[in-house]
Design a protein around this motif. Structure first.
Motif, PDB file in Angstrom:
ATOM      1  N   PRO A 173       0.808  -1.231   0.000  1.00  0.00           N
ATOM      2  CA  PRO A 173       0.000   0.000   0.000  1.00  0.00           C
ATOM      3  C   PRO A 173       0.836   1.273   0.000  1.00  0.00           C
ATOM      4  CG  PRO A 173      -0.117  -1.110   2.138  1.00  0.00           C
ATOM      5  CD  PRO A 173       0.531  -2.060   1.193  1.00  0.00           C
ATOM      6  N   LEU A 174       1.999   1.259   0.660  1.00  0.00           N
ATOM      7  CA  LEU A 174       2.850   2.450   0.642  1.00  0.00           C
ATOM      8  C   LEU A 174       3.391   2.717  -0.758  1.00  0.00           C
ATOM      9  CD1 LEU A 174       4.853   2.109   3.991  1.00  0.00           C
ATOM     10  CD2 LEU A 174       2.937   3.631   3.496  1.00  0.00           C
ATOM     11  N   ALA A 175       3.703   1.637  -1.485  1.00  0.00           N
ATOM     12  CA  ALA A 175       4.183   1.805  -2.856  1.00  0.00           C
ATOM     13  C   ALA A 175       3.089   2.382  -3.748  1.00  0.00           C
ATOM     14  CB  ALA A 175       4.668   0.465  -3.397  1.00  0.00           C
ATOM     15  N   VAL A 176       1.857   1.933  -3.554  1.00  0.00           N
ATOM     16  CA  VAL A 176       0.738   2.465  -4.344  1.00  0.00           C
ATOM     17  C   VAL A 176       0.528   3.944  -4.044  1.00  0.00           C
ATOM     18  CG1 VAL A 176      -1.755   2.314  -4.743  1.00  0.00           C
ATOM     19  CG2 VAL A 176      -0.388   0.221  -4.531  1.00  0.00           C
ATOM     20  N   LEU A 177       0.640   4.305  -2.766  1.00  0.00           N
ATOM     21  CA  LEU A 177       0.481   5.719  -2.388  1.00  0.00           C
ATOM     22  C   LEU A 177       1.593   6.588  -2.962  1.00  0.00           C
ATOM     23  CD1 LEU A 177      -0.592   5.363   1.360  1.00  0.00           C
ATOM     24  CD2 LEU A 177      -2.014   6.113  -0.553  1.00  0.00           C
ATOM     25  N   GLY A 178       2.647   5.955  -3.469  1.00  0.00           N
ATOM     26  CA  GLY A 178       3.711   6.712  -4.144  1.00  0.00           C
ATOM     27  C   GLY A 178       3.233   7.454  -5.366  1.00  0.00           C
ATOM     28  N   GLY A 179       2.013   7.128  -5.821  1.00  0.00           N
ATOM     29  CA  GLY A 179       1.430   7.874  -6.938  1.00  0.00           C
ATOM     30  C   GLY A 179       1.047   9.291  -6.588  1.00  0.00           C
ATOM     31  N   GLY A 180       1.057   9.626  -5.283  1.00  0.00           N
ATOM     32  CA  GLY A 180       0.814  10.993  -4.844  1.00  0.00           C
ATOM     33  C   GLY A 180      -0.622  11.434  -4.987  1.00  0.00           C
ATOM     34  N   SER A 181      -0.804  12.718  -5.218  1.00  0.00           N
ATOM     35  CA  SER A 181      -2.144  13.306  -5.262  1.00  0.00           C
ATOM     36  C   SER A 181      -2.960  12.812  -6.446  1.00  0.00           C
ATOM     37  CB  SER A 181      -2.045  14.838  -5.304  1.00  0.00           C
ATOM     38  OG  SER A 181      -1.255  15.251  -6.412  1.00  0.00           O
ATOM     39  N   ALA A 182      -2.323  12.160  -7.421  1.00  0.00           N
ATOM     40  CA  ALA A 182      -3.059  11.625  -8.576  1.00  0.00           C
ATOM     41  C   ALA A 182      -3.818  10.353  -8.229  1.00  0.00           C
ATOM     42  CB  ALA A 182      -2.082  11.346  -9.722  1.00  0.00           C
ATOM     43  N   VAL A 183      -3.494   9.735  -7.096  1.00  0.00           N
ATOM     44  CA  VAL A 183      -4.165   8.504  -6.693  1.00  0.00           C
ATOM     45  C   VAL A 183      -5.613   8.832  -6.316  1.00  0.00           C
ATOM     46  CG1 VAL A 183      -4.177   6.590  -5.050  1.00  0.00           C
ATOM     47  CG2 VAL A 183      -2.009   7.521  -5.882  1.00  0.00           C
ATOM     48  N   PRO A 184      -6.595   8.081  -6.840  1.00  0.00           N
ATOM     49  CA  PRO A 184      -8.005   8.335  -6.493  1.00  0.00           C
ATOM     50  C   PRO A 184      -8.246   8.245  -4.989  1.00  0.00           C
ATOM     51  CG  PRO A 184      -7.843   6.844  -8.362  1.00  0.00           C
ATOM     52  CD  PRO A 184      -6.457   7.009  -7.824  1.00  0.00           C
ATOM     53  N   VAL A 185      -9.218   9.018  -4.517  1.00  0.00           N
ATOM     54  CA  VAL A 185      -9.509   9.078  -3.088  1.00  0.00           C
ATOM     55  C   VAL A 185      -9.826   7.696  -2.525  1.00  0.00           C
ATOM     56  CG1 VAL A 185     -11.120   9.941  -1.360  1.00  0.00           C
ATOM     57  CG2 VAL A 185     -10.270  11.478  -3.147  1.00  0.00           C
ATOM     58  N   ALA A 186     -10.612   6.914  -3.245  1.00  0.00           N
ATOM     59  CA  ALA A 186     -10.980   5.581  -2.764  1.00  0.00           C
ATOM     60  C   ALA A 186      -9.755   4.692  -2.591  1.00  0.00           C
ATOM     61  CB  ALA A 186     -11.960   4.933  -3.734  1.00  0.00           C
ATOM     62  N   VAL A 187      -8.785   4.837  -3.501  1.00  0.00           N
ATOM     63  CA  VAL A 187      -7.556   4.041  -3.413  1.00  0.00           C
ATOM     64  C   VAL A 187      -6.719   4.501  -2.224  1.00  0.00           C
ATOM     65  CG1 VAL A 187      -5.420   3.408  -4.604  1.00  0.00           C
ATOM     66  CG2 VAL A 187      -7.559   3.593  -5.895  1.00  0.00           C
ATOM     67  N   VAL A 188      -6.684   5.811  -1.988  1.00  0.00           N
ATOM     68  CA  VAL A 188      -5.943   6.339  -0.843  1.00  0.00           C
ATOM     69  C   VAL A 188      -6.472   5.755   0.458  1.00  0.00           C
ATOM     70  CG1 VAL A 188      -5.427   8.415   0.513  1.00  0.00           C
ATOM     71  CG2 VAL A 188      -5.298   8.487  -1.988  1.00  0.00           C
ATOM     72  N   VAL A 189      -7.788   5.804   0.627  1.00  0.00           N
ATOM     73  CA  VAL A 189      -8.408   5.278   1.848  1.00  0.00           C
ATOM     74  C   VAL A 189      -8.123   3.784   1.981  1.00  0.00           C
ATOM     75  CG1 VAL A 189     -10.588   4.864   3.026  1.00  0.00           C
ATOM     76  CG2 VAL A 189     -10.188   7.046   1.869  1.00  0.00           C
ATOM     77  N   THR A 190      -8.259   3.062   0.872  1.00  0.00           N
ATOM     78  CA  THR A 190      -8.011   1.617   0.891  1.00  0.00           C
ATOM     79  C   THR A 190      -6.569   1.313   1.282  1.00  0.00           C
ATOM     80  OG1 THR A 190      -9.685   1.239  -0.815  1.00  0.00           O
ATOM     81  CG2 THR A 190      -8.046  -0.496  -0.478  1.00  0.00           C
ATOM     82  N   CYS A 191      -5.625   2.071   0.753  1.00  0.00           N
ATOM     83  CA  CYS A 191      -4.204   1.832   1.035  1.00  0.00           C
ATOM     84  C   CYS A 191      -3.863   2.139   2.490  1.00  0.00           C
ATOM     85  CB  CYS A 191      -3.324   2.657   0.105  1.00  0.00           C
ATOM     86  SG  CYS A 191      -3.276   2.028  -1.590  1.00  0.00           S
ATOM     87  N   PHE A 192      -4.404   3.229   3.013  1.00  0.00           N
ATOM     88  CA  PHE A 192      -4.158   3.553   4.413  1.00  0.00           C
ATOM     89  C   PHE A 192      -4.707   2.446   5.314  1.00  0.00           C
ATOM     90  CE2 PHE A 192      -2.663   7.676   3.324  1.00  0.00           C
ATOM     91  CZ  PHE A 192      -2.092   8.223   4.463  1.00  0.00           C
ATOM     92  N   CYS A 193      -5.895   1.978   5.002  1.00  0.00           N
ATOM     93  CA  CYS A 193      -6.498   0.909   5.802  1.00  0.00           C
ATOM     94  C   CYS A 193      -5.717  -0.394   5.665  1.00  0.00           C
ATOM     95  CB  CYS A 193      -7.950   0.693   5.389  1.00  0.00           C
ATOM     96  SG  CYS A 193      -9.057   2.060   5.818  1.00  0.00           S
ATOM     97  N   ALA A 194      -5.263  -0.708   4.444  1.00  0.00           N
ATOM     98  CA  ALA A 194      -4.502  -1.935   4.218  1.00  0.00           C
ATOM     99  C   ALA A 194      -3.175  -1.898   4.987  1.00  0.00           C
ATOM    100  CB  ALA A 194      -4.245  -2.127   2.731  1.00  0.00           C
ATOM    101  N   TYR A 195      -2.492  -0.755   4.935  1.00  0.00           N
ATOM    102  CA  TYR A 195      -1.232  -0.636   5.674  1.00  0.00           C
ATOM    103  C   TYR A 195      -1.473  -0.836   7.165  1.00  0.00           C
ATOM    104  CZ  TYR A 195       2.962   1.360   7.757  1.00  0.00           C
ATOM    105  OH  TYR A 195       4.092   1.536   8.511  1.00  0.00           O
ATOM    106  N   ALA A 196      -2.526  -0.211   7.676  1.00  0.00           N
ATOM    107  CA  ALA A 196      -2.837  -0.339   9.097  1.00  0.00           C
ATOM    108  C   ALA A 196      -3.142  -1.790   9.472  1.00  0.00           C
ATOM    109  CB  ALA A 196      -4.016   0.563   9.456  1.00  0.00           C
ATOM    110  N   LEU A 197      -3.872  -2.486   8.616  1.00  0.00           N
ATOM    111  CA  LEU A 197      -4.222  -3.882   8.904  1.00  0.00           C
ATOM    112  C   LEU A 197      -2.999  -4.789   8.837  1.00  0.00           C
ATOM    113  CD1 LEU A 197      -7.590  -4.151   6.913  1.00  0.00           C
ATOM    114  CD2 LEU A 197      -7.325  -4.280   9.400  1.00  0.00           C
ATOM    115  N   PHE A 198      -2.179  -4.623   7.799  1.00  0.00           N
ATOM    116  CA  PHE A 198      -1.018  -5.492   7.628  1.00  0.00           C
ATOM    117  C   PHE A 198       0.047  -5.253   8.691  1.00  0.00           C
ATOM    118  CE2 PHE A 198      -2.056  -5.395   2.822  1.00  0.00           C
ATOM    119  CZ  PHE A 198      -2.981  -6.420   2.984  1.00  0.00           C
ATOM    120  N   SER A 199       0.095  -4.041   9.247  1.00  0.00           N
ATOM    121  CA  SER A 199       1.146  -3.717  10.212  1.00  0.00           C
ATOM    122  C   SER A 199       0.924  -4.372  11.574  1.00  0.00           C
ATOM    123  CB  SER A 199       1.246  -2.200  10.393  1.00  0.00           C
ATOM    124  OG  SER A 199       0.107  -1.689  11.069  1.00  0.00           O
ATOM    125  N   GLY A 200      -0.211  -5.046  11.760  1.00  0.00           N
ATOM    126  CA  GLY A 200      -0.502  -5.667  13.052  1.00  0.00           C
ATOM    127  C   GLY A 200       0.544  -6.675  13.479  1.00  0.00           C
TER     128      GLY A 200
END
Length: 463
Positions: free
Chosen positions: A331-358
Motif C-alpha cells: 500500500p505504501l508503494a501504491v500511495l507513491g502515486g501521490g495526489s493523482a491517486v483516487p480518493v478511494a484508493v488512498v483510503v483503501t491503502c491507508f487501511c490496508a497498511y494499518a491492517l497489515f502492520s498488526g
C-alpha cells in the motif's frame, strides 16, 4: 531456569489486572504522542511557529524516548521493575501539567523531551514486568495487548482533540496538552501495589521475597529449594551486562529487535504525528475534520492487531512478522502515486497498511523480552526502543520538510523502502519463540535447558 508455577499458571484475575495496569502506560504514550499533532495546529497559529519549530516539538518526545529507553532500561534491571513502574507515571503527570503553563518554543521542546524520557522508560519497565509474570502460552498475546493500548490511546487523542477544537476557543491547544495529566493520574493509582517480578528477585538472590510475591499474586507456594535452584541458574548468567548486547548472538538479536522495530515505527510515527497534514495532502479531511480521519486510521490499526494477537501464539512469531512486512510494502508503494491517486484508493491503502502492520506491531515488545535473559531483559528492551527512535525521530522531523519539498508521492515511496528493509531484516534474523519459557527463548545456541531443567524441578519438589 523457569519457575513452572508461573509458566504453567492459568490466567487469573491478577494476570488481567496486571495486563491492564501495564497497558495503561502504552495507552498514555499513544495519547501523549498523538495529541501533539492536533495541538500543533493551534500552537502554530497563536505562537507563530516556523516549520522548523513544529518539527522540533514533534520530534522532541521521540528523542526523549531514545534517551529514556537507553538509560532507564538498564536502571530497571538494577533497581527492579516495581520501583520504576510508578515513578515514570508520576513524571507524565507533572510534565502534562507544566505543558499548560509553557509559553516559549524551547519550553515545549524541553517538556516533550522529558515526557518522552518517561515514555521510553515505561516501555522496558512494563513489558519486562508483564513478560516475567504471564504464562508461556499467553505471553505473545498479552504483550501484544500493550501495543494495542497504544493505538487506542492515539485514537482517543484525536477524538478528544477534535472535540476540544470544535468546542473551545483560543488557547484550547493548551488543555489538549494538559489533558494527559488526569489520565496519567488514574493509571498511576492502578499501578500502586503491583508485586515485583519473581524472576528479577530470583536473579538478585532474593528467593524469600520471590516466594512471597508468588504467594501474594497467584496464591501458590513454591518450594524454596526450587527458587534457590532458579537463583543459582539465573546468577550463573550474571555475566550478562550492557556490553553483551553488542557481542556474538546477542548482537544479532539486538540489531534484529532494534531494526525491525525502527522500520515498522518510522513510517507509523510520522503518520500519527502529522496525520491531518498527510490526509490534507491527499485532499482528505482538511482542518479539524482531519483529526477524525486520523482517529479512524487508529481504529483500523487496532483492528489490524486483533488477528495478529491470535496468530503469534498459534502459528508463531516468525511467519507473522515476515509476511506482515512483505504486505505492508504494497500500500505504501501504491500511495507513491501521490495526489493523482483516487480518493478511494488512498483510503483503501491507508487501511490496508494499518491492517497489515498488526504483525510486527504486536511483536515490538515480545521479541526483546523473549530473546534476552533476566539480567539484561529490560536493558535490551530499552536499547531496542532507542534504536527504533533514531529513525522515528528523524522521520518525524523530516516528514513535514519532505511533504513540502518532495511531495506526498515521494514521501510515501521512502516509507515503502524503509518497510522493505524491515522485511529483509526479519527474513534473515527472526527466531521462533512460540510456546517456550523465557529461559529457553533467551538461551544462547547450544545451551541445554530442556528436560534436565524439568527433571531438576521435580526432584526439588519431591525433596
Amino acid at each position: 531456569m523457569p519457575i513452572r508455577v508461573i509458566d504453567e499458571a492459568p490466567l487469573s484475575r491478577f494476570h488481567r489486572k496486571l495486563t491492564w495496569a501495564c497497558a495503561g502506560g502504552p495507552f498514555l504514550d499513544g495519547y501523549l504522542l498523538s495529541i501533539i499533532g492536533v495541538a500543533l495546529v493551534g500552537m502554530s497559529r497563536e505562537l507563530h511557529l516556523s516549520t522548523g519549530d513544529e518539527s522540533l516539538i514533534g520530534a522532541a518526545a521521540l528523542v526523549g524516548i531514545f534517551v529514556g529507553g537507553l538509560v532507564f532500561g538498564a536502571v530497571t534491571d538494577r533497581l527492579g521493575r516495581e520501583a520504576m513502574y510508578t515513578i515514570d507515571l508520576a513524571v507524565l503527570v507533572g510534565g502534562s501539567v507544566l505543558s499548560v503553563l509553557a509559553t516559549e518554543t524551547w519550553q515545549f521542546v524541553l517538556l516533550r523531551f522529558v515526557l518522552g524520557m518517561a515514555i521510553g522508560a515505561d516501555y522496558p519497565i512494563a513489558t519486562s514486568l508483564l513478560a516475567e509474570w504471564v504464562p508461556n502460552r499467553h505471553r505473545g498475546r498479552l504483550l501484544g495487548v500493550l501495543i494495542l493500548a497504544w493505538y487506542v490511546g492515539a485514537a482517543a487523542a484525536y477524538v478528544v482533540g477534535y472535540a476540544m477544537a470544535e468546542l473551545g476557543g483560543p488557547g484550547t491547544w493548551r488543555w489538549m496538552l494538559g489533558s494527559g495529566a488526569l489520565l496519567s493520574a488514574v493509571i498511576l493509582m492502578l499501578r500502586i501495589g503491583t508485586p515485583e517480578s519473581p524472576l528479577w528477585l530470583v536473579n538478585k538472590g532474593r528467593t524469600a521475597d520471590a516466594q512471597k510475591a508468588i504467594e501474594r499474586a497467584l496464591g501458590r507456594t513454591v518450594p524454596i529449594g526450587q527458587l534457590v535452584a532458579a537463583a543459582a541458574a539465573e546468577q550463573s548468567g550474571e555475566r550478562s551486562r550492557f556490553r553483551d548486547l553488542f557481542q556474538g548472538v546477542y548482537l544479532r538479536r539486538t540489531l534484529f529487535c532494534g531494526l525491525f522495530y525502527m522500520c515498522q515505527i518510522t513510517p507509523m510515527f510520522a503518520l500519527y504525528t502529522f496525520g491531518p497534514a498527510i490526509l490534507g495532502s491527499f485532499g482528505l479531511g482538511e482542518g479539524n475534520a482531519g483529526n477524525l480521519g486520523s482517529a479512524l486510521i487508529s481504529v483500523v490499526f487496532v483492528l489490524g492487531c486483533l488477528p495478529a494477537l491470535r496468530m503469534v501464539d498459534r502459528i508463531g512469531r516468525r511467519p507473522v512478522i515476515v509476511w506482515s512486512f512483505a504486505l505492508m510494502v504494497v500500500p505504501l508503494a501504491v500511495l507513491g502515486g501521490g495526489s493523482a491517486v483516487p480518493v478511494a484508493v488512498v483510503v483503501t491503502c491507508f487501511c490496508a497498511y494499518a491492517l497489515f502492520s498488526g504483525g510486527p506491531t504486536v511483536l515490538e515488545w515480545t521479541y526483546p523480552n523473549e530473546l534476552f535473559p533476566t539480567s539484561i531483559r529490560a536493558t535490551a528492551g530499552g536499547v531496542a526502543t532507542s534504536i527504533s527512535r533514531i529513525g522515528a525521530a528523524a522521520g518525524t522531523y523530516l516528514l513535514p520538510i519532505s511533504l513540502d519539498r518532495l511531495g506526498i508521492g515521494t514521501t510515501m515511496l521512502i516509507g515503502a523502502g524503509i518497510t522493505l528493509v524491515g522485511w529483509l531484516v526479519s527474513l534473515a534474523w527472526a527466531e521462533e519463540t512460540r510456546g517456550r519459557t523465557l529461559a529457553e527463548t533467551s538461551a544462547l545456541p547450544g545451551q541445554a535447558l530442556g528436560s534436565s531443567v524439568g527433571d531438576r524441578d521435580r526432584d526439588l519438589e519431591r525433596s
